[in-house]
Design a protein around this motif. Sequence first.
Motif, PDB file in Angstrom:
ATOM      1  N   LEU A   1      18.887  16.954 -12.318  1.00  0.00           N
ATOM      2  CA  LEU A   1      19.055  17.994 -13.327  1.00  0.00           C
ATOM      3  C   LEU A   1      19.855  19.173 -12.791  1.00  0.00           C
ATOM      4  O   LEU A   1      20.834  19.612 -13.399  1.00  0.00           O
ATOM      5  N   ASP A   2      19.453  19.694 -11.646  1.00  0.00           N
ATOM      6  CA  ASP A   2      20.129  20.850 -11.061  1.00  0.00           C
ATOM      7  C   ASP A   2      20.446  20.644  -9.578  1.00  0.00           C
ATOM      8  O   ASP A   2      20.673  21.613  -8.857  1.00  0.00           O
ATOM      9  N   ARG A   3      20.419  19.367  -9.111  1.00  0.00           N
ATOM     10  CA  ARG A   3      20.742  19.022  -7.723  1.00  0.00           C
ATOM     11  C   ARG A   3      19.839  19.771  -6.744  1.00  0.00           C
ATOM     12  O   ARG A   3      20.301  20.358  -5.758  1.00  0.00           O
ATOM     13  N   THR A   4      18.566  19.743  -7.031  1.00  0.00           N
ATOM     14  CA  THR A   4      17.590  20.401  -6.170  1.00  0.00           C
ATOM     15  C   THR A   4      16.808  19.355  -5.392  1.00  0.00           C
ATOM     16  O   THR A   4      16.738  18.181  -5.774  1.00  0.00           O
ATOM     17  N   LEU A   5      16.208  19.807  -4.316  1.00  0.00           N
ATOM     18  CA  LEU A   5      15.502  18.932  -3.386  1.00  0.00           C
ATOM     19  C   LEU A   5      14.154  19.548  -3.049  1.00  0.00           C
ATOM     20  O   LEU A   5      14.047  20.768  -2.875  1.00  0.00           O
ATOM     21  N   ALA A   6      13.118  18.703  -2.956  1.00  0.00           N
ATOM     22  CA  ALA A   6      11.771  19.149  -2.586  1.00  0.00           C
ATOM     23  C   ALA A   6      11.138  18.087  -1.696  1.00  0.00           C
ATOM     24  O   ALA A   6      11.378  16.885  -1.874  1.00  0.00           O
ATOM     25  N   VAL A   7      10.335  18.531  -0.733  1.00  0.00           N
ATOM     26  CA  VAL A   7       9.648  17.637   0.203  1.00  0.00           C
ATOM     27  C   VAL A   7       8.163  17.962   0.155  1.00  0.00           C
ATOM     28  O   VAL A   7       7.767  19.133   0.276  1.00  0.00           O
ATOM     29  N   TYR A   8       7.339  16.923  -0.026  1.00  0.00           N
ATOM     30  CA  TYR A   8       5.888  17.064  -0.100  1.00  0.00           C
ATOM     31  C   TYR A   8       5.243  16.265   1.029  1.00  0.00           C
ATOM     32  O   TYR A   8       5.797  15.261   1.500  1.00  0.00           O
ATOM     33  N   GLU A   9       4.066  16.708   1.424  1.00  0.00           N
ATOM     34  CA  GLU A   9       3.301  16.031   2.467  1.00  0.00           C
ATOM     35  C   GLU A   9       2.081  15.364   1.847  1.00  0.00           C
ATOM     36  O   GLU A   9       1.360  15.974   1.050  1.00  0.00           O
ATOM     37  N   TYR A  10       1.861  14.114   2.233  1.00  0.00           N
ATOM     38  CA  TYR A  10       0.710  13.356   1.740  1.00  0.00           C
ATOM     39  C   TYR A  10      -0.472  13.606   2.672  1.00  0.00           C
ATOM     40  O   TYR A  10      -0.396  13.350   3.878  1.00  0.00           O
ATOM     41  N   ARG A  11      -1.562  14.099   2.099  1.00  0.00           N
ATOM     42  CA  ARG A  11      -2.762  14.383   2.879  1.00  0.00           C
ATOM     43  C   ARG A  11      -3.992  13.881   2.142  1.00  0.00           C
ATOM     44  O   ARG A  11      -4.031  13.888   0.907  1.00  0.00           O
ATOM     45  N   ILE A  12      -4.977  13.467   2.923  1.00  0.00           N
ATOM     46  CA  ILE A  12      -6.259  13.030   2.373  1.00  0.00           C
ATOM     47  C   ILE A  12      -7.286  14.100   2.709  1.00  0.00           C
ATOM     48  O   ILE A  12      -7.600  14.326   3.886  1.00  0.00           O
ATOM     49  N   LEU A  13      -7.782  14.765   1.691  1.00  0.00           N
ATOM     50  CA  LEU A  13      -8.789  15.811   1.846  1.00  0.00           C
ATOM     51  C   LEU A  13     -10.097  15.285   1.280  1.00  0.00           C
ATOM     52  O   LEU A  13     -10.276  15.203   0.059  1.00  0.00           O
ATOM     53  N   GLY A  14     -10.999  14.899   2.175  1.00  0.00           N
ATOM     54  CA  GLY A  14     -12.240  14.281   1.730  1.00  0.00           C
ATOM     55  C   GLY A  14     -11.972  12.877   1.221  1.00  0.00           C
ATOM     56  O   GLY A  14     -11.481  12.016   1.941  1.00  0.00           O
ATOM     57  N   LYS A  15     -12.298  12.639  -0.040  1.00  0.00           N
ATOM     58  CA  LYS A  15     -12.040  11.349  -0.664  1.00  0.00           C
ATOM     59  C   LYS A  15     -10.837  11.385  -1.590  1.00  0.00           C
ATOM     60  O   LYS A  15     -10.524  10.377  -2.230  1.00  0.00           O
ATOM     61  N   ARG A  16     -10.177  12.522  -1.664  1.00  0.00           N
ATOM     62  CA  ARG A  16      -9.032  12.664  -2.554  1.00  0.00           C
ATOM     63  C   ARG A  16      -7.751  12.743  -1.743  1.00  0.00           C
ATOM     64  O   ARG A  16      -7.725  13.269  -0.627  1.00  0.00           O
ATOM     65  N   SER A  17      -6.702  12.209  -2.305  1.00  0.00           N
ATOM     66  CA  SER A  17      -5.376  12.301  -1.702  1.00  0.00           C
ATOM     67  C   SER A  17      -4.554  13.298  -2.503  1.00  0.00           C
ATOM     68  O   SER A  17      -4.506  13.229  -3.739  1.00  0.00           O
ATOM     69  N   ASN A  18      -3.910  14.222  -1.808  1.00  0.00           N
ATOM     70  CA  ASN A  18      -3.176  15.299  -2.460  1.00  0.00           C
ATOM     71  C   ASN A  18      -1.746  15.346  -1.949  1.00  0.00           C
ATOM     72  O   ASN A  18      -1.432  14.862  -0.848  1.00  0.00           O
ATOM     73  N   ALA A  19      -0.888  15.944  -2.755  1.00  0.00           N
ATOM     74  CA  ALA A  19       0.514  16.178  -2.404  1.00  0.00           C
ATOM     75  C   ALA A  19       0.699  17.670  -2.189  1.00  0.00           C
ATOM     76  O   ALA A  19       0.670  18.451  -3.142  1.00  0.00           O
TER      77      ALA A  19
ATOM     78  N   ASN B   1       0.829  -1.208   0.000  1.00  0.00           N
ATOM     79  CA  ASN B   1       0.000   0.000   0.000  1.00  0.00           C
ATOM     80  C   ASN B   1       0.861   1.256   0.000  1.00  0.00           C
ATOM     81  O   ASN B   1       0.514   2.261  -0.637  1.00  0.00           O
ATOM     82  N   GLU B   2       1.971   1.197   0.700  1.00  0.00           N
ATOM     83  CA  GLU B   2       2.886   2.335   0.712  1.00  0.00           C
ATOM     84  C   GLU B   2       3.487   2.566  -0.671  1.00  0.00           C
ATOM     85  O   GLU B   2       3.688   3.711  -1.085  1.00  0.00           O
ATOM     86  N   GLN B   3       3.744   1.484  -1.398  1.00  0.00           N
ATOM     87  CA  GLN B   3       4.283   1.626  -2.745  1.00  0.00           C
ATOM     88  C   GLN B   3       3.277   2.288  -3.678  1.00  0.00           C
ATOM     89  O   GLN B   3       3.636   3.148  -4.494  1.00  0.00           O
ATOM     90  N   ARG B   4       2.011   1.911  -3.566  1.00  0.00           N
ATOM     91  CA  ARG B   4       0.982   2.556  -4.390  1.00  0.00           C
ATOM     92  C   ARG B   4       0.822   4.027  -4.021  1.00  0.00           C
ATOM     93  O   ARG B   4       0.575   4.874  -4.885  1.00  0.00           O
ATOM     94  N   LYS B   5       0.970   4.338  -2.755  1.00  0.00           N
ATOM     95  CA  LYS B   5       0.886   5.729  -2.325  1.00  0.00           C
ATOM     96  C   LYS B   5       2.040   6.548  -2.907  1.00  0.00           C
ATOM     97  O   LYS B   5       1.855   7.698  -3.320  1.00  0.00           O
ATOM     98  N   GLN B   6       3.216   5.962  -2.960  1.00  0.00           N
ATOM     99  CA  GLN B   6       4.359   6.668  -3.529  1.00  0.00           C
ATOM    100  C   GLN B   6       4.185   6.903  -5.028  1.00  0.00           C
ATOM    101  O   GLN B   6       4.583   7.952  -5.547  1.00  0.00           O
ATOM    102  N   GLU B   7       3.605   5.949  -5.727  1.00  0.00           N
ATOM    103  CA  GLU B   7       3.358   6.147  -7.157  1.00  0.00           C
ATOM    104  C   GLU B   7       2.364   7.285  -7.388  1.00  0.00           C
ATOM    105  O   GLU B   7       2.517   8.080  -8.327  1.00  0.00           O
ATOM    106  N   LEU B   8       1.344   7.371  -6.536  1.00  0.00           N
ATOM    107  CA  LEU B   8       0.392   8.471  -6.655  1.00  0.00           C
ATOM    108  C   LEU B   8       1.060   9.810  -6.375  1.00  0.00           C
ATOM    109  O   LEU B   8       0.815  10.808  -7.073  1.00  0.00           O
ATOM    110  N   MET B   9       1.917   9.838  -5.367  1.00  0.00           N
ATOM    111  CA  MET B   9       2.643  11.065  -5.065  1.00  0.00           C
ATOM    112  C   MET B   9       3.570  11.455  -6.213  1.00  0.00           C
ATOM    113  O   MET B   9       3.725  12.640  -6.532  1.00  0.00           O
TER     114      MET B   9
END
Length: 600
Positions: A295-313, A201-209
């Motif tokens: 590409l340019d050695r950049t880094l980004a961090v996103y948070e996984y949240r469920i808003l209603g029935k949708r999951s967003n990054a 399940n965690e793997q599927r969540k990562q693919e969605l993210m």
Amino acid sequence: MSYRPSSARRQQTSINPITGEKIDYNKKSHFTNDQTAPIIPSLDLTDVSDSDRQPPPSARQYNGSARPSTAQGGVSARVGSYRPESRAYGNFDHQQAIYTNRHGNALQNTQYDLNPGRVPAMDIKVVYPPHPMSARTQRALSTRLPDSVRPAMILDGKVDYTPRPNLHSSVNSAIDEFQLAWLESGNHQDSLKKVAAEEQNEQRKQELMNEQVLSDQLSRYVLSDIEQEDDRHKPYIMQQQPRRNLDRRMHDTRVKTSTSLTENLLSKRIRFSCRIVTRDGKDALRELFGFYFMLDRTLAVYEYRILGKRSNALPLIPRGQYIHLSGYNQGQPYTLLDFYHGARIDFDTRSIMSLPETVRHRTKLTISIISINEQEKQTLLLDGIQDQKRRDILYAIKHPYSTEQLDYQRYLADVHQLTKPQIKQRTLIVYTSLAEYYRRRANVTRHEDKDPICICEKEDLLAGLHEYKIHLSAGHFSYIWSHMSIQGESNEFLNLLFGELNEKRFAQVIKAYSKVDPSKTGYTNIDTIKKFVNLYGHPYAIHNRLSDEQLWTRFCDTFRFAIDYPRISYSEFLNVYEALSIAVDQDDDFIHLINNTWHM
């Protein structure tokens, strides 16, 4: 009358090209007179009777011992002959009920025993009426629990409970024995299977993210590109038209600029799951995913949240280049080699304006990498590298720690070998009481928007060790004090003194706490915990060693060290399993203990 040419007529004779023999097709006896040719016998149905158990007379007259005589020879002997036996198998005499081989000799140990008394009687078990069960056992059986926590056997009456000898046979504390007893019930294999299912399940969540983050990165920089601003600040040509048509910035926005990104450019990236290193429950429960772009050695961090029935990054740390804040590489930007399982990444919160209020008040934000795909990481690092440097890169991948980090880990391992045996038999009661002692000496006052940081003086830390009879040399204490990120912080001091949870164990503790704190406030209470704890799956309940009230009282004694009891914070909940982790050596046993305790 039509004339038939001679060439179409059938030839009457032919010559064998090999032997030179002349063959005449008009002589039909050429085949029928050959005595060696096989002849199919005729089917004789005169001896067929209603019962198929009796052999035909032709078989009875020879008694199954020899073949009929064929001395007369000729076709008639072959056509009328009957073979009652086969050369490959033995013969069976229906009158004498014995087996004989093809030579007529009786085989040993093959005579049938026709005695009807030889057949054994049917084994019929008498089903007695069930033993009357007590009301407690009926309630335990009626409770529908998962297979991993359902007791294998529920007995009536008091049965002496024998704990596992290699885990808590020598435990002196009743609280430690009660918590460790959860290892004795349930199925360990079921716990491991559920962990494997959660990983899928965690793997599927990562693919969605991954899809949402890629879409966000491709659209974000096109709208905020500098070239868009150049077109918008051009002077307007005054014409005879309404004023509302003069501002057309939205219509003049470009879909693609010269420096805009494409999916092909962002394809070289690595994804990893991480968490915030904190004692605050609000931030500790955030599900974070990081992305590093080659590409340019950049880094980004996103948070996984469920808003209603949708999951967003939702972006937590925007994409950019970040540098090491301490250590050997201080001031240098992060590279792909800095990302591995268990690595700590530091960020300066003053330069990040999108952080939540619970994190912004700190000067440094630290995240810990929970999992990362090492195969993808190796592929990206070796892409386009010559053979001379491949060996150095492979060595750096297999040995990610620096010399300073290795020396630091070895020194702490020596300290743990001295401190853990001192509290091995009373781990839970000593660890939680020591945490409570430091909180009271520091006069901790909790705030809803800040970490429950407990800062003590050096004398207070030494006094706590003396109070609970933990012997530590002055050199070891000075080393731990000098390597604390926040000097005097009691929780960090306990982690350095006895060791902290690894990422595999920490993930299970987070899942357990998220059940008792579904609102992610960082606090829970003992009444909410009672809804999720698996008391009836405890061995003391299965063997009727304790009553319901005694079970609940014994469980509540584990959390009575909390300052605001019955209100329990995330940090205090974590203290309990940091202590149990010292007593349990194997990761699989620790995971089973948590799954069995909280119906996971």
